[in-house]
Design an enzyme around this catalytic site. Structure first.
Site, PDB file in Angstrom:
ATOM      1  N   TYR A   1       0.862  -1.188   0.000  1.00 38.61           N
ATOM      2  CA  TYR A   1       0.000   0.000   0.000  1.00 38.61           C
ATOM      3  C   TYR A   1       0.895   1.234   0.000  1.00 38.61           C
ATOM      4  O   TYR A   1       1.890   1.273  -0.705  1.00 38.61           O
ATOM      5  CB  TYR A   1      -0.978  -0.068   1.184  1.00 38.61           C
TER       6      TYR A   1
ATOM      7  N   LYS B   1     -20.881 -19.300  -9.761  1.00 38.40           N
ATOM      8  CA  LYS B   1     -20.121 -19.191 -11.002  1.00 38.40           C
ATOM      9  C   LYS B   1     -18.699 -18.719 -10.711  1.00 38.40           C
ATOM     10  O   LYS B   1     -17.718 -19.238 -11.267  1.00 38.40           O
ATOM     11  CB  LYS B   1     -20.834 -18.195 -11.932  1.00 38.40           C
TER      12      LYS B   1
ATOM     13  N   GLU C   1     -24.313 -13.268 -17.812  1.00 40.73           N
ATOM     14  CA  GLU C   1     -24.940 -14.467 -17.265  1.00 40.73           C
ATOM     15  C   GLU C   1     -26.407 -14.211 -16.957  1.00 40.73           C
ATOM     16  O   GLU C   1     -26.763 -13.188 -16.353  1.00 40.73           O
ATOM     17  CB  GLU C   1     -24.215 -14.859 -15.965  1.00 40.73           C
ATOM     18  N   ASP C   2     -27.258 -15.130 -17.389  1.00 36.27           N
ATOM     19  CA  ASP C   2     -28.674 -15.135 -16.997  1.00 36.27           C
ATOM     20  C   ASP C   2     -29.371 -13.810 -17.287  1.00 36.27           C
ATOM     21  O   ASP C   2     -30.109 -13.267 -16.455  1.00 36.27           O
ATOM     22  CB  ASP C   2     -28.808 -15.486 -15.510  1.00 36.27           C
TER      23      ASP C   2
ATOM     24  N   ASP D   1     -24.551 -18.245 -21.311  1.00 42.03           N
ATOM     25  CA  ASP D   1     -25.801 -18.914 -21.675  1.00 42.03           C
ATOM     26  C   ASP D   1     -25.881 -19.144 -23.176  1.00 42.03           C
ATOM     27  O   ASP D   1     -26.543 -20.086 -23.625  1.00 42.03           O
ATOM     28  CB  ASP D   1     -27.006 -18.083 -21.225  1.00 42.03           C
TER      29      ASP D   1
ATOM     30  N   ALA E   1     -31.569 -17.301 -26.258  1.00 39.83           N
ATOM     31  CA  ALA E   1     -30.129 -17.046 -26.299  1.00 39.83           C
ATOM     32  C   ALA E   1     -29.348 -18.316 -26.604  1.00 39.83           C
ATOM     33  O   ALA E   1     -28.488 -18.329 -27.494  1.00 39.83           O
ATOM     34  CB  ALA E   1     -29.684 -16.452 -24.965  1.00 39.83           C
ATOM     35  N   ALA E   2     -29.630 -19.398 -25.865  1.00 38.94           N
ATOM     36  CA  ALA E   2     -28.879 -20.636 -26.063  1.00 38.94           C
ATOM     37  C   ALA E   2     -29.138 -21.223 -27.443  1.00 38.94           C
ATOM     38  O   ALA E   2     -28.210 -21.614 -28.151  1.00 38.94           O
ATOM     39  CB  ALA E   2     -29.243 -21.644 -24.974  1.00 38.94           C
TER      40      ALA E   2
ATOM     41  N   ASN F   1     -33.665 -27.406 -18.200  1.00 39.84           N
ATOM     42  CA  ASN F   1     -33.358 -27.696 -16.809  1.00 39.84           C
ATOM     43  C   ASN F   1     -34.353 -27.023 -15.880  1.00 39.84           C
ATOM     44  O   ASN F   1     -34.749 -25.883 -16.135  1.00 39.84           O
ATOM     45  CB  ASN F   1     -31.941 -27.198 -16.468  1.00 39.84           C
TER      46      ASN F   1
ATOM     47  N   ASN G   1     -22.007 -26.358 -18.849  1.00 40.52           N
ATOM     48  CA  ASN G   1     -21.163 -25.251 -19.285  1.00 40.52           C
ATOM     49  C   ASN G   1     -19.831 -25.180 -18.549  1.00 40.52           C
ATOM     50  O   ASN G   1     -18.899 -24.514 -19.022  1.00 40.52           O
ATOM     51  CB  ASN G   1     -21.898 -23.922 -19.107  1.00 40.52           C
TER      52      ASN G   1
END
Length: 446
Positions: free
Chosen positions: A102, A157, A199-200, A225, A260-261, A351, A381
């Site tokens: 620091y 994740k 994500e999602d 995704d 999307a997938a 899923n 994934n």
């Protein structure tokens, strides 16, 4: 479960029997307290799912003289306090350590980076960091549950990034579902990260967010995704074709789900050489001669369905070699698989409940895969994104190309040797140690 019972030690056996009769597996019973007034009994047992756990609790509570005081679930216990933490990589034992890590030493590094910004990745955490960004609009199969409820998923994740690729990832849950605000928020935080993992985020918003971020950022943007799913599906499909003795370029495929997938899977399959893909969604089979389709689906239709198939899913499946579902539970009846070509391949990836029960599909299909861990051939994934980002960060890449994704899919497929390959093993385990390294190498050195 912690039970309060009458002061009768025979109740322990009755509770164990009652739990067993409704399918529970008792793994431990401890009398925590014993007095003339009551017993306090801790019962540990295994349940198939949350609904089954409630039935076990009810079975215990139904015994005379038994009260269920409280219950705990080990999944919830694991999440107490979150699943990730930040730790220092350097010692901070004394003033000398502090002066380097620091002030005042860090000031020299900051001035050097101001003069040479190209060194930021080398001298900071940026070189090994990823932002896992969500708006909470399409979390797992749970839908639009918001950023707070999405946080445990993003934490998970981040933990997977660390476990499988030693990457430091941070969950970024944005309290907005406005495209402009999301794009701007990610642009503002981008200097601190070496890559962005979207994500999602629900379609079609996710497409525009990804496109705009790719156009404006100098770090790779990867929508797991879409692209992670597509990579693993192509890897599994490559090996499924090895099993049934067909070439990708000659097969007819049906993809259920134009989100999307599904869009990313179709795009990568076409890049890999598949020429005949029919996409099925709530409008039916998407076809370029259907002028009623919304823009995103019209664009997808223009790139697919060369035979202009129209109608329902069963019509699309007639004579098809491959079915890939990223849509909704139960949309495919197992008997329809009999209408497909010889040696059909079925990937039912919705899923937690797939488009068709894998066991039922296996009566008709040569190869079956799903997103579930309790059946063979899990499309997960985790096989892709750790290695993809490891390779991107090591290469200091600024973008993710289709060619990179094709190489990643080939690397995953190649981990399964000819001796291992069979209808129940077309994709390696997520714990296979060679997968992240193979994918990273393919991304970095291709």
């Amino acid at each position: 479960m912690r039970l309060h019972t009458a002061p009768d030690h025979g109740v322990v056996g009755r509770v164990a029997t009652a739990i067993s009769e409704v399918g529970g597996i008792v793994t431990g019973i401890d009398v925590a307290e014993s007095s003339h007034e009551r017993l306090v009994v801790d019962v540990t047992c295994s349940a198939a799912d949350a609904e089954h756990a409630e039935r076990l609790q009810a079975a215990a509570a139904a015994q005379p003289g038994v009260t269920v005081h409280k219950t705990s679930d080990r999944v919830f216990l694991l999440h107490i306090g979150g699943k990730i933490e930040v730790s220092s990589k350097v010692p901070l034992r004394n003033r000398d350590d502090l002066s380097m890590a620091y002030t005042p030493g860090v000031g020299r590094v900051s001035l050097a980076l101001a003069e040479h910004p190209e060194d930021v990745r080398r001298l900071t955490v940026k070189g090994n960091s990823v932002a896992v960004v969500t708006d909470g609009s399409a979390v797992l199969g749970l839908g639009n549950i918001g950023p707070g409820a999405a946080l445990p998923v993003m934490e998970g994740k981040a933990a997977l990034f660390k476990r499988f690729a030693d990457i430091d990832a941070w969950p970024i849950c944005l309290d907005s579902q406005d495209t402009d605000e999301i794009v701007r928020a990610v642009q503002l935080i981008a200097p601190g990260f070496g890559g962005i993992n979207l994500e999602d985020i629900a379609a079609p918003r996710c497409f525009e967010i990804e496109r705009r971020l790719r156009e404006t950022l100098d770090i790779p943007v990867f929508h797991d995704d879409q692209h992670g799913t597509a990579i693993v599906v192509l890897a599994a499909l490559t090996n499924a074709m090895r099993v049934v003795g067909k070439e990708l370029g000659s097969v007819r495929a049906v993809v259920a789900g134009a989100g999307a997938a599904g869009t990313a899977i179709v795009t990568l399959m076409i890049a890999a050489g598949v020429t005949d893909v029919v996409v099925f969604d709530k409008e039916g089979c998407l076809s370029a001669d259907d002028e009623t389709l919304p823009p995103a689906k019209a664009q997808l239709a223009a790139a697919t369905n060369p035979r202009r198939v129209r109608g329902d899913l069963r019509a699309a499946l007639d004579g098809a070699d491959v079915f890939i579902g990223v849509s909704a539970p139960g949309v495919l009846q197992a008997e329809w698989i009999a209408d497909m070509a010889e040696q059909p391949v079925v990937f039912a990836l919705a899923n937690p409940d797939p488009e068709v029960d894998p066991a039922d599909a296996a009566r008709y299909a040569a190869v079956v895969a799903s997103g579930r861990s309790d059946y063979p051939n899990q499309i997960n994934n985790v096989l892709a994104f750790p290695g993809v980002f490891r390779g991107l960060l090591d290469a200091r890449a600024t973008d993710v190309s289709v060619d990179m994704m094709l190489r990643a899919a080939a690397a995953i497929a190649g981990v399964v040797t000819d001796d291992q390959l069979n209808p129940d093993f077309i994709i390696p385990s997520v714990f296979h140690p060679d997968v992240p390294t193979a994918v990273a190498t393919a991304i970095r050195e291709g």
